[in-house]
Design a protein around this motif. Structure first.
Motif, PDB file in Angstrom:
ATOM      1  N   ARG A 185      -4.483  -0.578 -14.152  1.00  0.00           N
ATOM      2  CA  ARG A 185      -4.466  -1.870 -13.639  1.00  0.00           C
ATOM      3  C   ARG A 185      -5.883  -2.760 -13.773  1.00  0.00           C
ATOM      4  O   ARG A 185      -5.980  -3.958 -14.010  1.00  0.00           O
ATOM      5  CB  ARG A 185      -4.470  -1.744 -11.974  1.00  0.00           C
ATOM      6  N   ASP A 186      -7.025  -1.864 -13.900  1.00  0.00           N
ATOM      7  CA  ASP A 186      -8.004  -2.655 -13.998  1.00  0.00           C
ATOM      8  C   ASP A 186      -8.266  -2.945 -15.436  1.00  0.00           C
ATOM      9  O   ASP A 186      -8.674  -4.018 -15.758  1.00  0.00           O
ATOM     10  CB  ASP A 186      -9.239  -1.462 -13.978  1.00  0.00           C
ATOM     11  N   VAL A 187      -7.786  -2.349 -16.426  1.00  0.00           N
ATOM     12  CA  VAL A 187      -7.774  -2.548 -17.784  1.00  0.00           C
ATOM     13  C   VAL A 187      -6.875  -3.728 -18.173  1.00  0.00           C
ATOM     14  O   VAL A 187      -7.334  -4.722 -18.724  1.00  0.00           O
ATOM     15  CB  VAL A 187      -7.493  -1.334 -18.733  1.00  0.00           C
ATOM     16  N   ALA A 236      -7.873  -7.049 -16.313  1.00  0.00           N
ATOM     17  CA  ALA A 236      -9.168  -7.744 -16.951  1.00  0.00           C
ATOM     18  C   ALA A 236      -8.746  -8.471 -18.171  1.00  0.00           C
ATOM     19  O   ALA A 236      -9.105  -9.681 -18.441  1.00  0.00           O
ATOM     20  CB  ALA A 236     -10.271  -6.700 -17.415  1.00  0.00           C
ATOM     21  N   TRP A 262      -0.728  -9.461 -15.072  1.00  0.00           N
ATOM     22  CA  TRP A 262      -0.779  -7.773 -15.260  1.00  0.00           C
ATOM     23  C   TRP A 262       0.274  -7.157 -14.586  1.00  0.00           C
ATOM     24  O   TRP A 262       0.728  -6.130 -15.241  1.00  0.00           O
ATOM     25  CB  TRP A 262      -2.187  -7.458 -14.827  1.00  0.00           C
ATOM     26  N   GLU A 263       0.923  -7.654 -13.632  1.00  0.00           N
ATOM     27  CA  GLU A 263       1.900  -6.808 -12.859  1.00  0.00           C
ATOM     28  C   GLU A 263       3.107  -6.525 -13.902  1.00  0.00           C
ATOM     29  O   GLU A 263       3.762  -5.826 -13.587  1.00  0.00           O
ATOM     30  CB  GLU A 263       2.353  -7.643 -11.772  1.00  0.00           C
ATOM     31  N   PRO A 297      -5.460 -11.727 -15.976  1.00  0.00           N
ATOM     32  CA  PRO A 297      -5.402 -11.574 -14.543  1.00  0.00           C
ATOM     33  C   PRO A 297      -4.154 -12.188 -13.980  1.00  0.00           C
ATOM     34  O   PRO A 297      -3.749 -11.892 -12.657  1.00  0.00           O
ATOM     35  CB  PRO A 297      -6.746 -12.458 -14.151  1.00  0.00           C
ATOM     36  N   GLU A 298      -3.261 -12.797 -14.662  1.00  0.00           N
ATOM     37  CA  GLU A 298      -2.226 -13.424 -13.872  1.00  0.00           C
ATOM     38  C   GLU A 298      -1.081 -12.744 -14.186  1.00  0.00           C
ATOM     39  O   GLU A 298      -0.302 -12.581 -13.283  1.00  0.00           O
ATOM     40  CB  GLU A 298      -2.037 -15.072 -14.576  1.00  0.00           C
ATOM     41  N   ARG A 351       0.866  -1.219   0.019  1.00  0.00           N
ATOM     42  CA  ARG A 351      -0.039   0.043  -0.079  1.00  0.00           C
ATOM     43  C   ARG A 351       0.917   1.138   0.076  1.00  0.00           C
ATOM     44  O   ARG A 351       0.526   2.170  -0.936  1.00  0.00           O
ATOM     45  CB  ARG A 351      -0.735   0.069   1.368  1.00  0.00           C
ATOM     46  N   VAL A 369      -6.840   2.817 -13.137  1.00  0.00           N
ATOM     47  CA  VAL A 369      -7.528   2.363 -14.548  1.00  0.00           C
ATOM     48  C   VAL A 369      -6.508   1.137 -15.304  1.00  0.00           C
ATOM     49  O   VAL A 369      -7.194   0.448 -15.888  1.00  0.00           O
ATOM     50  CB  VAL A 369      -7.860   3.554 -15.301  1.00  0.00           C
TER      51      VAL A 369
END
Lengths: 339, 395
Positions: free
Chosen positions: A288-290, A293, A299-300, A296-297, A258, A286
């Motif tokens: 991260r969300d896009v 989606a 995205w980082e 999901p595995e 965080r 945004v």
């Protein structure tokens, strides 16, 4: 002639400060757009709410990092404390959101005031360690005292209506976003005023050169303690907002990621001018969300790559491009005080 | 400065707005969306990986149409943070029109979504989190994984019957761990055994070494272990490093510590460990053989573990409920159809208790052995149709 000169300088300085204090049109556009997003996109209200809260959290870091030059890796301590304070208050039957928000901010401010003296000695590295340490300690305290905090299972509670009128649960997602928007806007206006006050100028002096600021007669230690306390209250307010609008708190609020994420957001948006945290939060969340989606595995990986590109080569060029584009449209406004 | 940055914001604003608007395609009436919320990144990522693979495998093996409805699986990563789980649950129901929520890697994550499920009247199938009280937090929660008391209590019975008198328990300090400690300890002491010491290890940054030294000093007949899914390898490594595997202290526990997903990494130090659990990849049935073979084939040889079978059965539950309602995907109809459902899972016969919405299943006592050159939990005793003892004690 010699007697008139200081007066002229003072007058110019005053005029400059006044000009700086005025709300400019891009700022007004910014806030109207944020409010408009909530109204136009009710289906994404929960995501916008998360952006607003992260924006407030990043603003709290901007107060110490951007304005005063104090680094911290432990903002999550205040964020988590504010969240847990509001949650515990609500679980004891005091479920008014505004009350919880003030309570969370106040408790976090107390911790900020108590730990600020630890930041006065040593350099940046010491501060990073001290702030990180405080957040680790709080996380473990929350874990140990399960009778109060729910421990590792987290704490669920129900929340009252905002001002006794607007429910903020699953059916009130837009209300929740509007509530967070109102809190962010008010706290932002206060921070903006603070930054332009003599107090804010003193902070800027401390950021540029603490020794010289001290030599000019600024009580640097007291200023640092004061702004750190305010920053803690802001982070606490952000935490309280998150707790109230999601109605659950769990130990991950104190997690190191965080503190790291909020620093990333501030760096993406740019530190020191208060809007950076909010813009950075919007970009980060945004993205991260896009991306998550789509994958999901992994995205980082993509968000990491984008951050490197954005920070290393992109941001300055995007700035320049934006400024050039804007100055061709509205030459006066874009020039601003960039000089 | 201010203007320059704000202009940047003004340029970025519309871009972000467009990204926000790029919401998922609207589902039509003939699509039933299953919204799966899992930790796909972070420390519990192995849970997400196994469950997603299993849910996709179910659809691949059974087709994507049931009772004339097309099944759409939407997987979301909650990173293990409860506030994100809650938001994703809201968005899956509000934006993707999900008829069922599924997944939930840890107890607080399952609890975060519970009020959303209740308010929206959408069934929430918990396929991972295993603290016993979860199903009581919403009348819309159904579980296809297991509860810790379900596995821990039979372990205590077995230990008692097999000459183990003195036990040290070592559990991870959070909901499921406390459940395991309590239900193993209470059952064991009631049967006349002695718990020498109860050790709790912090959930974060687990370092078992100092605790294992205490176990060694206590010199009990056996040590009972619970660790979260994915942490078994660290425990077993330190268990062997401290020489406990050669000290004559037996290793017993719930099946998480000898997780099928990790056994190959743990290596021979796991040999002889006796655990009680509801699923082993070595379970001897035609259903399981077909499941394991198909799973390994679809996932580069990755062996399915108890998380995978729970997600597989979660999808099976959705399919069968839809068949029973003849395609009616409204929450209450699906929930009513799920209650009392029974079927043959790869793990053996299972059913959903209509009263508690909790899974009823066989618990197997297993021993780690070498089979065809690889380590497996080989089942040697079956306790049939175990209900969750936590809820059974209340009724």
């Amino acid at each position: 002639m010699r007697a008139a000169q200081p007066t002229a300088t003072t007058r110019r300085l005053e005029a400059h400060l006044h000009r700086r204090a005025r709300w400019r049109w891009p700022e007004i556009v910014f806030w109207v757009a944020a409010l408009g997003a909530i109204v136009v996109l009710p289906s994404r209200a929960a995501l916008i709410n998360e952006i607003l809260i992260a924006g407030l959290f990043a603003l709290s870091l901007d107060l110490i990092l951007g304005l005063t030059g104090i680094v911290s890796l432990g903002q999550a301590a205040f964020f988590g404390l504010g969240a847990y304070s509001a949650a515990i208050l609500a679980s004891k039957g005091f479920a008014d959101p505004t009350l919880g928000l003030l309570f969370g901010a106040a408790i976090a401010a107390v911790l900020g005031l108590a730990t600020a003296p630890l930041l006065l000695r040593g350099g940046d590295l010491t501060r990073l360690m001290v702030t990180l340490g405080v957040s680790l300690m709080l996380g473990e305290l929350a874990n140990r005292n399960g009778w109060l905090t729910g421990g590792a299972d987290g704490l669920n509670f129900s929340m009252g209506k905002v001002l006794g009128l607007f429910p903020i649960g699953f059916t009130g997602q837009r209300n929740a976003a509007l509530y967070s928007f109102a809190a962010l806007f008010i706290l932002f206006a206060v921070a903006r005023r603070l930054a332009q006050s003599p107090f804010g100028l003193a902070l800027a002096a401390i950021r540029e050169n603490r020794l010289r600021a001290g030599a000019l007669g600024i009580a640097t230690s007291r200023r640092i303690v004061a702004i750190y306390t305010v920053s803690a209250a802001y982070a606490g307010a952000a935490g309280a907002l998150l707790a109230e609008t999601t109605q659950i708190v769990s130990l991950d609020l104190f997690d190191f990621h965080r503190s790291a994420d909020v620093m990333l957001m501030l760096i993406i948006g740019g530190a020191g001018y208060l809007y950076g945290g909010i813009i950075g939060a919007a970009v980060f969340i945004v993205l991260r969300d896009v991306i998550s989606a789509a994958t999901p595995e992994y995205w980082e990986f993509w968000i990491g790559a984008l951050l490197v590109v954005l920070v290393l080569i992109g941001r300055e060029r995007i700035h320049d491009f934006a400024v050039r584009a804007a100055s061709s449209l509205a030459p006066d406004a874009a020039r601003g005080d960039a000089a | 400065m201010i203007s320059r940055h704000l202009v940047l914001g003004a340029v970025l604003g519309p871009v972000l707005g467009a990204a926000l608007l790029a919401a998922p395609a609207l589902a039509d009436d003939n699509t039933v969306t299953v919204g799966m919320i899992l930790p796909m990144t972070g420390p519990s990522a192995s849970t997400g990986k196994q469950e997603r693979a299993a849910a996709e495998l179910y659809i691949q093996r059974h087709g994507d149409t049931v009772s004339g409805k097309k099944i759409a699986l939407v997987v979301k990563d909650d990173t293990g943070a409860a506030d994100v789980t809650k938001r994703l649950a809201e968005e899956l129901i509000g934006n993707d029109h999900a008829s069922v929520l599924m997944g939930f890697g840890l107890t607080p994550l399952a609890l975060a979504a519970a009020p959303v499920a209740t308010e929206a009247k959408v069934p929430q199938i918990v396929t991972a989190a295993a603290t016993a009280m979860i199903t009581e937090k919403s009348p819309y929660i159904v579980r296809t994984s297991f509860t810790l008391p379900q596995a821990a209590a039979p372990m205590a019975d077995w230990a008692m019957k097999n000459g183990i008198k003195k036990v040290v328990t070592i559990v991870t300090d959070y909901g499921p761990g406390v459940d395991a400690e309590k239900w193993f300890g209470d059952t064991f002491e009631k049967a006349g055994g002695t718990i020498v010491e109860k050790i709790r290890v912090p959930l974060k940054n687990p370092d078992f070494a100092p605790f294992l030294q205490r176990v060694k000093d206590d010199a009990p007949d056996a040590v009972f272990v619970f660790v979260p899914s994915g942490f078994g390898a660290i425990f077993m490594k330190e268990f062997a490093e401290r020489g406990l595997d050669k000290s004559g202290i037996k290793l017993i526990g719930t099946g998480d510590v000898t997780d099928d997903d990790l056994l190959a990494d743990i290596g021979d130090s796991a040999l002889g460990a006796v655990t009680a659990h509801h699923y082993s990849a070595a379970h001897n049935s035609p259903e399981n053989k077909a499941f394991v073979e198909a799973f390994e084939k679809a996932n580069n040889g990755m062996r399915p573990n108890f998380m995978a079978v729970a997600a597989y059965d979660g999808m099976a539950l959705v399919y069968q409920a839809l068949e029973k309602t003849k395609g009616d995907a409204s929450g209450d109809a699906l929930l009513a159809a799920m209650k009392g459902m029974s079927w043959m899972s790869p793990r053996g016969p299972i059913s959903i208790d209509p009263e508690t919405r909790e899974i009823v299943q066989n618990i197997y006592v297993r021993k780690v052995e070498k089979k065809d050159g690889a380590l497996y939990n080989v089942e040697f005793e079956t306790i049939p149709n175990v209900k969750d003892p936590y809820k059974a004690a209340k009724h």
